[in-house]
Design a protein around this motif. Structure first.
Motif, PDB file in Angstrom:
ATOM      1  N   THR A   1      55.712  95.298  27.099  1.00  0.00           N
ATOM      2  CA  THR A   1      55.211  96.559  27.663  1.00  0.00           C
ATOM      3  C   THR A   1      54.282  97.359  26.764  1.00  0.00           C
ATOM      4  O   THR A   1      53.598  98.255  27.252  1.00  0.00           O
ATOM      5  N   GLY A   2      54.294  97.057  25.483  1.00  0.00           N
ATOM      6  CA  GLY A   2      53.521  97.912  24.583  1.00  0.00           C
ATOM      7  C   GLY A   2      52.487  97.161  23.775  1.00  0.00           C
ATOM      8  O   GLY A   2      52.249  95.970  23.971  1.00  0.00           O
ATOM      9  N   SER A   3      51.868  97.864  22.867  1.00  0.00           N
ATOM     10  CA  SER A   3      50.868  97.268  21.983  1.00  0.00           C
ATOM     11  C   SER A   3      51.533  96.900  20.670  1.00  0.00           C
ATOM     12  O   SER A   3      52.407  97.609  20.167  1.00  0.00           O
ATOM     13  N   ILE A   4      51.157  95.772  20.126  1.00  0.00           N
ATOM     14  CA  ILE A   4      51.702  95.344  18.838  1.00  0.00           C
ATOM     15  C   ILE A   4      50.544  94.990  17.911  1.00  0.00           C
ATOM     16  O   ILE A   4      49.421  94.726  18.352  1.00  0.00           O
ATOM     17  N   ASP A   5      50.854  94.994  16.651  1.00  0.00           N
ATOM     18  CA  ASP A   5      49.847  94.721  15.640  1.00  0.00           C
ATOM     19  C   ASP A   5      49.697  93.212  15.468  1.00  0.00           C
ATOM     20  O   ASP A   5      50.552  92.565  14.867  1.00  0.00           O
ATOM     21  N   LEU A   6      48.625  92.670  16.001  1.00  0.00           N
ATOM     22  CA  LEU A   6      48.376  91.239  15.845  1.00  0.00           C
ATOM     23  C   LEU A   6      47.591  91.002  14.556  1.00  0.00           C
ATOM     24  O   LEU A   6      46.427  90.605  14.562  1.00  0.00           O
ATOM     25  N   SER A   7      48.238  91.256  13.455  1.00  0.00           N
ATOM     26  CA  SER A   7      47.620  91.036  12.153  1.00  0.00           C
ATOM     27  C   SER A   7      47.529  89.546  11.879  1.00  0.00           C
ATOM     28  O   SER A   7      48.202  88.737  12.531  1.00  0.00           O
ATOM     29  N   PRO A   8      46.711  89.153  10.909  1.00  0.00           N
ATOM     30  CA  PRO A   8      46.661  87.728  10.548  1.00  0.00           C
ATOM     31  C   PRO A   8      48.040  87.179  10.184  1.00  0.00           C
ATOM     32  O   PRO A   8      48.361  86.038  10.522  1.00  0.00           O
ATOM     33  N   ALA A   9      48.865  87.992   9.521  1.00  0.00           N
ATOM     34  CA  ALA A   9      50.196  87.529   9.144  1.00  0.00           C
ATOM     35  C   ALA A   9      51.057  87.289  10.375  1.00  0.00           C
ATOM     36  O   ALA A   9      51.795  86.299  10.454  1.00  0.00           O
ATOM     37  N   THR A  10      50.961  88.205  11.348  1.00  0.00           N
ATOM     38  CA  THR A  10      51.734  88.050  12.586  1.00  0.00           C
ATOM     39  C   THR A  10      51.328  86.781  13.318  1.00  0.00           C
ATOM     40  O   THR A  10      52.167  85.993  13.757  1.00  0.00           O
ATOM     41  N   LEU A  11      50.027  86.593  13.458  1.00  0.00           N
ATOM     42  CA  LEU A  11      49.532  85.412  14.168  1.00  0.00           C
ATOM     43  C   LEU A  11      49.910  84.121  13.442  1.00  0.00           C
ATOM     44  O   LEU A  11      50.255  83.115  14.077  1.00  0.00           O
ATOM     45  N   SER A  12      49.869  84.156  12.113  1.00  0.00           N
ATOM     46  CA  SER A  12      50.240  82.970  11.334  1.00  0.00           C
ATOM     47  C   SER A  12      51.717  82.658  11.508  1.00  0.00           C
ATOM     48  O   SER A  12      52.092  81.484  11.721  1.00  0.00           O
ATOM     49  N   ASN A  13      52.558  83.680  11.441  1.00  0.00           N
ATOM     50  CA  ASN A  13      53.994  83.465  11.643  1.00  0.00           C
ATOM     51  C   ASN A  13      54.278  82.947  13.046  1.00  0.00           C
ATOM     52  O   ASN A  13      55.117  82.057  13.239  1.00  0.00           O
ATOM     53  N   PHE A  14      53.595  83.524  14.019  1.00  0.00           N
ATOM     54  CA  PHE A  14      53.788  83.111  15.407  1.00  0.00           C
ATOM     55  C   PHE A  14      53.383  81.655  15.594  1.00  0.00           C
ATOM     56  O   PHE A  14      54.114  80.868  16.209  1.00  0.00           O
ATOM     57  N   GLU A  15      52.262  81.270  15.043  1.00  0.00           N
ATOM     58  CA  GLU A  15      51.790  79.885  15.157  1.00  0.00           C
ATOM     59  C   GLU A  15      52.774  78.918  14.512  1.00  0.00           C
ATOM     60  O   GLU A  15      53.076  77.841  15.072  1.00  0.00           O
ATOM     61  N   THR A  16      53.320  79.298  13.365  1.00  0.00           N
ATOM     62  CA  THR A  16      54.289  78.439  12.688  1.00  0.00           C
ATOM     63  C   THR A  16      55.535  78.242  13.545  1.00  0.00           C
ATOM     64  O   THR A  16      56.037  77.119  13.711  1.00  0.00           O
ATOM     65  N   MET A  17      56.042  79.328  14.114  1.00  0.00           N
ATOM     66  CA  MET A  17      57.255  79.232  14.925  1.00  0.00           C
ATOM     67  C   MET A  17      57.016  78.466  16.216  1.00  0.00           C
ATOM     68  O   MET A  17      57.874  77.682  16.655  1.00  0.00           O
ATOM     69  N   ILE A  18      55.851  78.665  16.831  1.00  0.00           N
ATOM     70  CA  ILE A  18      55.545  77.918  18.057  1.00  0.00           C
ATOM     71  C   ILE A  18      55.456  76.426  17.750  1.00  0.00           C
ATOM     72  O   ILE A  18      55.944  75.579  18.511  1.00  0.00           O
ATOM     73  N   GLY A  19      54.863  76.098  16.622  1.00  0.00           N
ATOM     74  CA  GLY A  19      54.787  74.691  16.232  1.00  0.00           C
ATOM     75  C   GLY A  19      56.152  74.070  16.049  1.00  0.00           C
ATOM     76  O   GLY A  19      56.399  72.925  16.454  1.00  0.00           O
ATOM     77  N   ARG A  20      57.053  74.806  15.447  1.00  0.00           N
ATOM     78  CA  ARG A  20      58.423  74.302  15.264  1.00  0.00           C
ATOM     79  C   ARG A  20      59.151  74.205  16.607  1.00  0.00           C
ATOM     80  O   ARG A  20      59.903  73.252  16.844  1.00  0.00           O
ATOM     81  N   ARG A  21      58.909  75.172  17.475  1.00  0.00           N
ATOM     82  CA  ARG A  21      59.556  75.129  18.790  1.00  0.00           C
ATOM     83  C   ARG A  21      59.021  73.970  19.616  1.00  0.00           C
ATOM     84  O   ARG A  21      59.767  73.346  20.396  1.00  0.00           O
ATOM     85  N   GLU A  22      57.734  73.655  19.475  1.00  0.00           N
ATOM     86  CA  GLU A  22      57.169  72.498  20.170  1.00  0.00           C
ATOM     87  C   GLU A  22      57.919  71.217  19.815  1.00  0.00           C
ATOM     88  O   GLU A  22      58.042  70.307  20.647  1.00  0.00           O
ATOM     89  N   LYS A  23      58.431  71.162  18.590  1.00  0.00           N
ATOM     90  CA  LYS A  23      59.199  69.997  18.142  1.00  0.00           C
ATOM     91  C   LYS A  23      60.660  70.101  18.560  1.00  0.00           C
ATOM     92  O   LYS A  23      61.473  69.292  18.148  1.00  0.00           O
ATOM     93  N   ARG A  24      60.964  71.120  19.363  1.00  0.00           N
ATOM     94  CA  ARG A  24      62.262  71.348  19.997  1.00  0.00           C
ATOM     95  C   ARG A  24      63.316  71.939  19.060  1.00  0.00           C
ATOM     96  O   ARG A  24      64.513  71.852  19.314  1.00  0.00           O
ATOM     97  N   GLU A  25      62.870  72.567  17.974  1.00  0.00           N
ATOM     98  CA  GLU A  25      63.823  73.308  17.154  1.00  0.00           C
ATOM     99  C   GLU A  25      64.325  74.498  17.970  1.00  0.00           C
ATOM    100  O   GLU A  25      63.532  75.229  18.553  1.00  0.00           O
TER     101      GLU A  25
END
Length: 294
Positions: free
Chosen positions: A49-73
């Protein structure tokens, strides 16, 4: 500006959800939202519902977690926590992720404890300590002994008890069912014995989702042919070592199709089956048995 930030965050979540869906994850959208919230350090509601800070660190962390989730972690391991019985628990690959079915064990135990508020409780195979801690939080006078074969699991469970401020009433011991492995005194007698033990055989484990069979601890899942090895040891050990007090209850979670066999095991051990409780899908999931007064 806030609308632009919100739109960009939703676009990133959309892309991530599509990637997860391709990996066969049914909860792709929910998982993406939860992982974005974790990456940004905000709630899921804020992400939606709101705005969040999509900083480079946030995007990097998000990409890392999505990659791990893709591997079904599992998401719970990625977040490091899981809700159980309306309480927040630390989880990691040393422990099984608590599931809603096990809340039935807690509710059944609390039902018995309502008539015995000073009950001593034994939790066999405590894992994250979710069952033991939930009972202690909701029954202020009980004392719980929680055992597990894994020292790493006991460390997690101890932190969870501390987090919920019940460490003074929950004692953790390293043990294999009733067999003490920590060099301390033998287990005594308890008014309530609860357990969510391993109850799967190898064929059932092979058929599990990759999230479970690839990441959750096998020692918390595998229980020999028919999945009854640990349940058989619990049933036999209760009367053999006098761990269940007279009029006490044994409350165990069982696997699909096991309720009748487990009921027979506990009856052969001299206990009386009180009830078999269905889970939320209508399947027999928890067996309650009582030791009658001699």
């Amino acid at each position: 500006m806030s609308e632009v930030l919100a739109r960009r965050a939703l676009e990133e979540i959309d892309k991530a959800a599509r990637r997860l869906a391709v990996s066969g994850i049914e909860s792709a959208r929910l998982d993406a939202e939860l992982l974005m919230a974790a990456a940004a350090g905000v709630t899921r509601e804020t992400v939606i519902t709101g705005s969040i800070d999509l900083s480079p660190a946030t995007l990097s962390n998000f990409e890392t977690m999505i990659g791990r989730r893709e591997k079904r972690e599992p998401v719970a391991y990625l977040l490091g926590r899981k809700e159980f019985y309306s309480l927040d628990f630390e989880v990691n690959p040393a422990v099984l992720i608590p599931r809603p079915e096990s809340e039935i064990v807690v509710a059944a135990a609390l039902g018995f404890i309502a008539g015995a508020p000073d009950a001593r409780v034994l939790d066999i195979g405590t894992g994250s300590g979710a069952i033991a801690t939930a009972i202690a939080v909701n029954a202020a006078r009980v004392r719980v002994t929680a055992v597990d074969i894994s020292a790493d699991a006991i460390a997690v469970a101890s932190r969870n008890a501390q987090h919920h401020r019940v460490e003074d009433r929950v004692t953790f011991r390293r043990a294999d069912c009733f067999e003490i492995l920590d060099g301390g005194p033998a287990l005594g007698s308890f008014e309530v014995i609860v357990s969510n033990p391993p109850y799967l055989d190898d064929a059932e484990i092979a058929a599990l989702e990759p999230d479970v069979r690839g990441y959750e601890p096998r020692v918390a899942l595998r229980a020999g042919a028919g999945g009854l090895d640990i349940l058989r040891r619990i049933a036999a050990g209760v009367p053999q070592h006098q761990h269940l007090a007279s009029d006490g209850e044994l409350i165990v979670e069982v696997g699909a199709g096991q309720a009748a066999a487990v009921a027979k095991l506990v009856e052969e051990a001299g206990l009386r089956v009180v009830s078999v409780i269905n889970d939320f899908a209508g399947h027999p999931r928890v067996v309650r048995a009582r030791r009658s007064r001699a």
